[in-house]
Write a protein that holds these residues in place. Structure first.
Motif, PDB file in Angstrom:
ATOM      1  N   GLY A   1       0.804  -1.218   0.000  1.00  0.00           N
ATOM      2  CA  GLY A   1       0.000   0.000   0.000  1.00  0.00           C
ATOM      3  C   GLY A   1       0.837   1.268   0.000  1.00  0.00           C
ATOM      4  N   GLY A   2       2.142   1.136  -0.282  1.00  0.00           N
ATOM      5  CA  GLY A   2       3.023   2.302  -0.253  1.00  0.00           C
ATOM      6  C   GLY A   2       3.287   2.878  -1.627  1.00  0.00           C
ATOM      7  N   TRP A   3       4.118   3.936  -1.669  1.00  0.00           N
ATOM      8  CA  TRP A   3       4.438   4.589  -2.921  1.00  0.00           C
ATOM      9  C   TRP A   3       5.790   5.283  -2.830  1.00  0.00           C
ATOM     10  CZ3 TRP A   3       0.363   5.984   0.260  1.00  0.00           C
ATOM     11  CH2 TRP A   3       0.494   7.192   0.943  1.00  0.00           C
ATOM     12  N   VAL A   4       6.315   5.647  -3.998  1.00  0.00           N
ATOM     13  CA  VAL A   4       7.610   6.321  -4.099  1.00  0.00           C
ATOM     14  C   VAL A   4       7.374   7.816  -4.241  1.00  0.00           C
ATOM     15  CG1 VAL A   4       9.622   6.633  -5.613  1.00  0.00           C
ATOM     16  CG2 VAL A   4       8.746   4.314  -5.115  1.00  0.00           C
ATOM     17  N   THR A   5       8.153   8.605  -3.525  1.00  0.00           N
ATOM     18  CA  THR A   5       8.022  10.063  -3.644  1.00  0.00           C
ATOM     19  C   THR A   5       9.238  10.697  -4.306  1.00  0.00           C
ATOM     20  OG1 THR A   5       8.897  10.265  -1.408  1.00  0.00           O
ATOM     21  CG2 THR A   5       6.507  10.322  -1.649  1.00  0.00           C
ATOM     22  N   ARG A   6      10.379   9.976  -4.336  1.00  0.00           N
ATOM     23  CA  ARG A   6      11.584  10.563  -4.882  1.00  0.00           C
ATOM     24  C   ARG A   6      12.547   9.451  -5.301  1.00  0.00           C
ATOM     25  NH1 ARG A   6      16.330  13.291  -3.941  1.00  0.00           N
ATOM     26  NH2 ARG A   6      16.778  12.022  -2.113  1.00  0.00           N
ATOM     27  N   VAL A   7      13.273   9.694  -6.387  1.00  0.00           N
ATOM     28  CA  VAL A   7      14.317   8.767  -6.825  1.00  0.00           C
ATOM     29  C   VAL A   7      15.647   9.475  -6.606  1.00  0.00           C
ATOM     30  CG1 VAL A   7      15.253   7.505  -8.797  1.00  0.00           C
ATOM     31  CG2 VAL A   7      12.766   7.761  -8.543  1.00  0.00           C
ATOM     32  N   SER A   8      16.587   8.790  -5.994  1.00  0.00           N
ATOM     33  CA  SER A   8      17.868   9.443  -5.712  1.00  0.00           C
ATOM     34  C   SER A   8      18.593   9.769  -7.011  1.00  0.00           C
ATOM     35  CB  SER A   8      18.745   8.540  -4.839  1.00  0.00           C
ATOM     36  OG  SER A   8      19.181   7.428  -5.600  1.00  0.00           O
ATOM     37  N   GLY A   9      19.471  10.769  -6.966  1.00  0.00           N
ATOM     38  CA  GLY A   9      20.189  11.218  -8.159  1.00  0.00           C
ATOM     39  C   GLY A   9      20.988  10.104  -8.809  1.00  0.00           C
ATOM     40  N   ASP A  10      21.550   9.213  -8.003  1.00  0.00           N
ATOM     41  CA  ASP A  10      22.361   8.126  -8.575  1.00  0.00           C
ATOM     42  C   ASP A  10      21.511   6.909  -8.945  1.00  0.00           C
ATOM     43  OD1 ASP A  10      21.672   6.941  -6.191  1.00  0.00           O
ATOM     44  OD2 ASP A  10      23.715   6.888  -5.373  1.00  0.00           O
ATOM     45  N   ARG A  11      20.197   7.031  -8.798  1.00  0.00           N
ATOM     46  CA  ARG A  11      19.264   5.965  -9.175  1.00  0.00           C
ATOM     47  C   ARG A  11      19.482   4.665  -8.398  1.00  0.00           C
ATOM     48  NH1 ARG A  11      17.156   9.897 -11.415  1.00  0.00           N
ATOM     49  NH2 ARG A  11      16.625  10.048 -13.633  1.00  0.00           N
ATOM     50  N   ARG A  12      20.134   4.755  -7.228  1.00  0.00           N
ATOM     51  CA  ARG A  12      20.367   3.530  -6.461  1.00  0.00           C
ATOM     52  C   ARG A  12      19.300   3.288  -5.394  1.00  0.00           C
ATOM     53  NH1 ARG A  12      25.393   1.244  -7.036  1.00  0.00           N
ATOM     54  NH2 ARG A  12      26.813   2.462  -8.322  1.00  0.00           N
ATOM     55  N   THR A  13      18.684   4.369  -4.923  1.00  0.00           N
ATOM     56  CA  THR A  13      17.662   4.222  -3.877  1.00  0.00           C
ATOM     57  C   THR A  13      16.455   5.089  -4.215  1.00  0.00           C
ATOM     58  OG1 THR A  13      18.583   6.040  -2.588  1.00  0.00           O
ATOM     59  CG2 THR A  13      19.357   3.818  -2.035  1.00  0.00           C
ATOM     60  N   VAL A  14      15.350   4.774  -3.573  1.00  0.00           N
ATOM     61  CA  VAL A  14      14.163   5.626  -3.669  1.00  0.00           C
ATOM     62  C   VAL A  14      13.686   5.945  -2.255  1.00  0.00           C
ATOM     63  CG1 VAL A  14      13.435   4.592  -5.865  1.00  0.00           C
ATOM     64  CG2 VAL A  14      12.458   3.761  -3.709  1.00  0.00           C
ATOM     65  N   THR A  15      13.033   7.112  -2.135  1.00  0.00           N
ATOM     66  CA  THR A  15      12.381   7.480  -0.893  1.00  0.00           C
ATOM     67  C   THR A  15      10.890   7.263  -1.107  1.00  0.00           C
ATOM     68  OG1 THR A  15      14.053   9.178  -0.658  1.00  0.00           O
ATOM     69  CG2 THR A  15      12.143   9.330   0.807  1.00  0.00           C
ATOM     70  N   GLY A  16      10.219   6.759  -0.082  1.00  0.00           N
ATOM     71  CA  GLY A  16       8.789   6.502  -0.253  1.00  0.00           C
ATOM     72  C   GLY A  16       8.044   6.585   1.061  1.00  0.00           C
ATOM     73  N   VAL A  17       6.794   6.171   0.988  1.00  0.00           N
ATOM     74  CA  VAL A  17       5.911   6.181   2.156  1.00  0.00           C
ATOM     75  C   VAL A  17       5.196   4.841   2.203  1.00  0.00           C
ATOM     76  CG1 VAL A  17       3.850   7.230   3.182  1.00  0.00           C
ATOM     77  CG2 VAL A  17       5.557   8.677   2.032  1.00  0.00           C
ATOM     78  N   ARG A  18       5.170   4.263   3.393  1.00  0.00           N
ATOM     79  CA  ARG A  18       4.387   3.055   3.603  1.00  0.00           C
ATOM     80  C   ARG A  18       3.253   3.431   4.544  1.00  0.00           C
ATOM     81  NH1 ARG A  18       8.163  -0.911   5.995  1.00  0.00           N
ATOM     82  NH2 ARG A  18       7.350   0.052   7.871  1.00  0.00           N
ATOM     83  N   PRO A  19       1.987   3.013   4.254  1.00  0.00           N
ATOM     84  CA  PRO A  19       0.890   3.401   5.145  1.00  0.00           C
ATOM     85  C   PRO A  19       1.127   2.866   6.553  1.00  0.00           C
ATOM     86  CG  PRO A  19       0.043   2.294   3.185  1.00  0.00           C
ATOM     87  CD  PRO A  19       1.532   2.135   3.167  1.00  0.00           C
TER      88      PRO A  19
END
Lengths: 349, 349
Positions: B325-343
């Motif tokens: 049920g979560g989603w991604v809010t940002r992709v890191s500049g180096d494309r290695r990680t993402v920031t997201g939210v989990r309910p």
């Protein structure tokens, strides 16, 4: 009129306030002492000419009443009827419960049936002691809200709201019905004449079954958190009423089980046809045909315009108006005719 | 980026405006000359740095594009794919259609499958000609509105809206997925990673089946004009989407028939249980038990709070986030990680 309102939740409290603000002498009662205290405090803050009073017992509340409004939940109705019987109440009686045939049967059981026009002298008036029994006319204002309790009561709650007043052919006193209809119309409501069983069938279709469908959608979607994230407007609106307290919905639907069963069967039949369309060789074409009538019906609701009508104040004419989707807006002073509105036929789309 | 948007209805027009207003060079195309003229006139009224251009053919629109967004209705997708194939397009490709598995199959059929990360040199960038095929990532912004057409397009339409980007394990290029996710996140959307078939199942449950239920309620109620008069909030909200044009709902539900069938079966099963409860010896008690889980689920929706998370940009981790049920809010500049939210889990009520 001297009116007693028994039960001071959202609807009862709003009836109390609406009647007090239109100049009636109103006495309220609630089984909960805290609610009585709240209602008493609120009365002191109302303009002097629009104040109501709060009684400490049902017997005190109804002692001088021409009209008693029962506004307690269905399971508490029988107890109030017994108190009215013990108090020897013989005036007008109505209720605001959301099912009508079960209440009609309770009144029959606890107050020994209803009076008819021929039960009293032609020159008698409600409450003058000439009647042998209370004159019952079941009622249901379609004015639910998300809020509840006396604190949410609003004298304007009934403006333009449909307010069913039950009219059983060969049973209800037409004089009593017209008396109540005239009163309810002054609160701004649309007075809808209906046989109790037909009312129960109609609310099963437009209110009770929609609650069950909303809950089924919410339950199935809950199995998948991804679905919860993707849910938007159609889910939000289509399941809104699923958030209602289960005990309230259970009492409402279960209390109207005789009408909810067939209404749910009709919806299940329609959905089985939709299921067949989805599984057919041409699901898009088959669904288009299945969707058309319901979609057209929803676009035609609510009817945009109404045709003014004037009718003789007779049960057959009044019930015909209600069955055609119409309502009464005014009762003539001589109680011989009513003014009303019949929905205009939908535009040929 | 150089972006081409093919199809300028509500969603396509909003994508065009949103991308243009965030500094991308955008070329739009619509098969309807009047829509192209409207979009051209609107461009002239936008601030100079945020103007878009309108092409006269798909080939012209995509000639210099790094990204093509297909925003035409499902039946028109195959034709656009053929034009992209004829133009030799090899950049990033996405769509905004409401079903994802059928579009995935169309891309496979018309563009000869999708490229994977190992299809191109490690130092290649989208659109630089080093790829042999267009890099397809199916998308679906959950941003429906009652309005339609370019005139209703709104660059802020996607703020906080869930925007699915499909990620097929062993099939989708993760580099392509992250490129699109980074772009979509800058429009303010919640980027939801999902397998196409899981997306289709979820929208069947929360959107397509609710449309069918709304229409069934409206159709059954239409048999009784009295019911139309008594219909209030639960009918109004529960049937709102039944007023949608039947051909649109038929295309949506019929185009997703493989997922709608089982979702409708699940709802029918639940409603058969409700029917048994209504017909039981204790309908109120039985319904109370039946209603409880769906009611609790609806009260827990939408989740009030989210837990911030940071994840490795890998398909398994991304899909796990979407399924929870979560989603991604940002992709890191180096494309290695993402920031997201989990309910957050619902409050223990």
């Amino acid at each position: 009129m001297d009116v007693a309102v028994i039960g001071l939740g959202l609807i009862g409290g709003s009836v109390l306030r609406a009647l007090a603000s239109t100049g009636h002498a109103v006495l309220g009662y609630d089984a909960d002492p805290a609610t009585r205290a709240t209602a008493r405090t609120a009365a002191a803050q109302a303009p002097p000419a629009q104040r109501w009073q709060i009684a400490r017992t049902v017997r005190d509340a109804v002692a001088t009443a021409d009209l008693v409004v029962i506004a307690v939940p269905l399971p508490a109705v029988a107890g109030v009827l017994d108190e009215l019987s013990a108090a020897g109440y013989t005036g007008l009686l109505t209720d605001v419960t959301s099912v009508k045939e079960p209440v009609r049967l309770l009144v029959h059981e606890h107050l020994g049936g209803r009076r008819r026009d021929d039960d009293r002298p032609a020159d008698a008036h409600p409450g003058d002691g000439a009647d042998r029994r209370a004159g019952f006319v079941g009622g249901h204002p379609m004015a639910g809200r998300e809020t509840s309790g006396f604190g949410a009561a609003d004298p304007a709650l009934f403006t333009d709201c449909a307010w069913v007043l039950c009219l059983e052919p060969e049973e209800t006193s037409v004089a009593d019905w017209l008396e109540l209809a005239a009163l309810v119309a002054t609160l701004g409501a649309r007075v809808v004449p209906a046989v109790a069983a037909e009312h129960d069938r109609a609310v099963a279709a437009v209110s009770h079954v929609p609650h069950l469908l909303a809950t089924a959608i919410a339950a199935v979607a809950a199995d998948d958190p991804l679905a919860g994230t993707l849910a938007a407007g159609s889910f939000r609106d289509g399941t809104r009423v699923a958030a209602t307290r289960p005990d309230l919905v259970a009492a409402m639907c279960g209390g109207n089980a005789l009408a909810v069963g067939p209404a749910l069967d009709a919806v299940l039949d329609a959905l089985e046809q939709a299921r067949a369309a989805v599984g057919s060789a041409d699901p898009i074409g088959a669904l288009r045909g299945w969707l058309a009538p319901g979609s057209a019906a929803r676009r035609a609701w609510p009817p945009r315009a109404g045709i003014p009508v004037e009718l003789p104040a007779r049960p057959d004419a009044l019930l015909r108006l209600g069955r055609s989707g119409g309502w009464v807006t005014r009762v003539s002073g001589d109680r011989r005719t009513v003014t009303g509105v019949r929905p205009a036929p939908p535009d040929p789309a």
